[in-house]
Write an enzyme that holds these catalytic residues in place. Sequence first.
Site, PDB file in Angstrom:
ATOM      1  N   LYS A  33       0.844  -1.200   0.000  1.00  8.97           N
ATOM      2  CA  LYS A  33       0.000   0.000   0.000  1.00  8.97           C
ATOM      3  C   LYS A  33       0.884   1.257   0.000  1.00  8.97           C
ATOM      4  O   LYS A  33       2.100   1.165   0.279  1.00  8.97           O
ATOM      5  CB  LYS A  33      -0.904  -0.009   1.243  1.00  8.97           C
ATOM      6  N   ARG A 129     -10.158   0.367  16.045  1.00 13.03           N
ATOM      7  CA  ARG A 129     -10.131   1.251  14.891  1.00 13.03           C
ATOM      8  C   ARG A 129     -11.106   0.733  13.842  1.00 13.03           C
ATOM      9  O   ARG A 129     -11.847   1.492  13.238  1.00 13.03           O
ATOM     10  CB  ARG A 129      -8.705   1.309  14.340  1.00 13.03           C
ATOM     11  N   TYR A 250      18.530  28.800   8.340  1.00 11.36           N
ATOM     12  CA  TYR A 250      17.311  29.435   8.868  1.00 11.36           C
ATOM     13  C   TYR A 250      17.279  29.400  10.394  1.00 11.36           C
ATOM     14  O   TYR A 250      17.636  28.390  11.009  1.00 11.36           O
ATOM     15  CB  TYR A 250      16.071  28.708   8.356  1.00 11.36           C
ATOM     16  N   MET A 298      13.994  23.676   2.415  1.00 17.58           N
ATOM     17  CA  MET A 298      13.115  22.984   1.469  1.00 17.58           C
ATOM     18  C   MET A 298      13.897  22.115   0.486  1.00 17.58           C
ATOM     19  O   MET A 298      13.524  20.980   0.207  1.00 17.58           O
ATOM     20  CB  MET A 298      12.260  24.011   0.708  1.00 17.58           C
TER      21      MET A 298
HETATM   22  C1  LIG Z   1      -0.372  -1.675   6.827  1.00 17.31           C
HETATM   23  C2  LIG Z   1      -0.932  -2.929   7.372  1.00 17.31           C
HETATM   24  C3  LIG Z   1      -0.103  -4.032   7.608  1.00 17.31           C
HETATM   25  C4  LIG Z   1       1.403  -3.960   7.520  1.00 17.31           C
HETATM   26  O1  LIG Z   1       1.875  -3.424   8.723  1.00 17.31           O
HETATM   27  P1  LIG Z   1       3.455  -3.323   9.019  1.00 17.31           P
HETATM   28  O2  LIG Z   1       3.534  -2.814  10.406  1.00 17.31           O
HETATM   29  O3  LIG Z   1       4.006  -2.352   8.035  1.00 17.31           O
HETATM   30  O4  LIG Z   1       4.003  -4.686   8.844  1.00 17.31           O
HETATM   31  C5  LIG Z   1      -0.697  -5.215   8.015  1.00 17.31           C
HETATM   32  N1  LIG Z   1      -2.036  -5.295   8.190  1.00 17.31           N
HETATM   33  C6  LIG Z   1      -2.855  -4.253   7.990  1.00 17.31           C
HETATM   34  C7  LIG Z   1      -4.301  -4.406   8.230  1.00 17.31           C
HETATM   35  C8  LIG Z   1      -2.325  -3.028   7.595  1.00 17.31           C
HETATM   36  O5  LIG Z   1      -3.139  -1.994   7.421  1.00 17.31           O
END
Ligand SMILES: *Cc1c(COP(=O)(O)O)cnc(C)c1O
Length: 353
Positions: A33, A129, A250, A298
Site C-alpha cells: 500500500k 479502529r 534558517y 526545502m
Molecule cells: C499496513 C498494514 C499491515 C502492515 O503493517 P506493518 O507494520 O508495516 O508490517 C498489516 N495489516 C494491515 C491491516 C495493515 O493496514
Amino acid sequence: MRPARALIDLAALRHNYRLARTRHGGRALAVVKANAYGHGALRCAQTLAAEADGFAVACLEEALALRAGGIAQPILLLEGVFEVTELEQVVQHDLWLVVHHEAQLRMIETTALAARLHVWLKVNSGMNRAGFVDAAVAAAWLRLQASGKVAAITLMTHFAQADEPQLSTTLEQIERFDRAAHGLSGAHSLANSAAILGWPQAHRDWARPGILLYGADPMPGENNGLQPVMSLLSSVMAVRDIAPGEALGYGARYVATRRTRVGLVAMGYADGYPRAVPDGTPVAIDGQASRIIGRVSMDMLTVDLSALPDAGIGSQVELWGREVAINRVAAAAGTIAYELLCNVKRVSLSYLD
Ligand SMILES: *Cc1c(COP(=O)(O)O)cnc(C)c1O
C-alpha cells in the site's frame, strides 16, 4: 541534474520477503500500500511476483494499478470498498476485500454479483479502529455465509502494540481474536511485521508483512537480519568554512563554536527528508559518519565536514540506507520509519537488482 535520489535495492526486498515467510511459516501477503511505502508499488510487486502468495493494498485504485501492470496474484483491499459500485470491480478484477464494518456487510448483502467474493472479515480485538467485536464477529460471519455471495472467509485482526514486546496487550488481543473466531471456519491472519518478528503466538495461516519488507526493523533495539531497501542519497554541491560565532541556516539554529567546514547538500523537506531533525542527526558522507548541522530547508541541508578533509564537492551523501539506519533518523525526527519512507517525493527512484 540534481543529485537527490532514492536507490531501491530489489534483492534486499526479496531477502526481506523470504525472511518474513520463513519466520512466520504459512503464506504471506506482501503489503505494498501507499506506493509500497514509497518504494514504487508496481516495481516492488513485480519483483516479488514469482514468489509472493499475494499482495495487500489500501484501496481499489492501488489494486487496479497492480492489475494493469500485470500482477496476477491475489490482491487484498485492506480497507475494503468505500462504495457499492466498487464491488463490481472487485469481482471483475478478482480482488479480495476486507469487511470491517456494518455498511460494507450490507453492500454485499444488497448487491447482485457476477462471482463470489473472497472476504477477509476483520475482528476488532482491542485496537478499536476497525472490525467487528466479540459476538458480532460470528453474526457477521453467518450473514456473509447466508448471503450466498461469498466463496471463502479469512478471519483477520490487527495489533496496536506488537512493537512493544514488554506489554501483554498483544497476547490479550490474540486471546480475544481466538474467542471471537471460535467455531468459525476459515483461515486466520494476525501478524503484521512486528508480530512476525516478535509474537510467534500470532503466526497463523497468513502473515501481512509491510515495513519489514522495506528493511526497517519495527522491533526496538533488535537485529533481525533485515536489509534496508531504500537508500536516500544526494551529494555535496558546495563547501564553505564558517568562523566561531557565525550562524548557519534558517533561524540561526546552529552557531559554530570553532572553525567549521560546512557541506551543502541537495536534499530538503520537499524531498521528504524531515525538517524536524536536530543538529547531530547522522548522515554518511562517502561512507564516513557525519551529522546534520543547521535547520533542514526545502531543497537543501547542511552537514559538518570538519572531520572529513577528503570530503568535498561531489561527495556522496547517504541520508538513510545501509550506513545510516532509517530508524535513527526517524527517532531524531520524533517519528517512525513508515512516515519517512511514505513521504519521499520529488527525488527520482532508481532500481538496483
Ligand atoms: C499496513 C498494514 C499491515 C502492515 O503493517 P506493518 O507494520 O508495516 O508490517 C498489516 N495489516 C494491515 C491491516 C495493515 O493496514
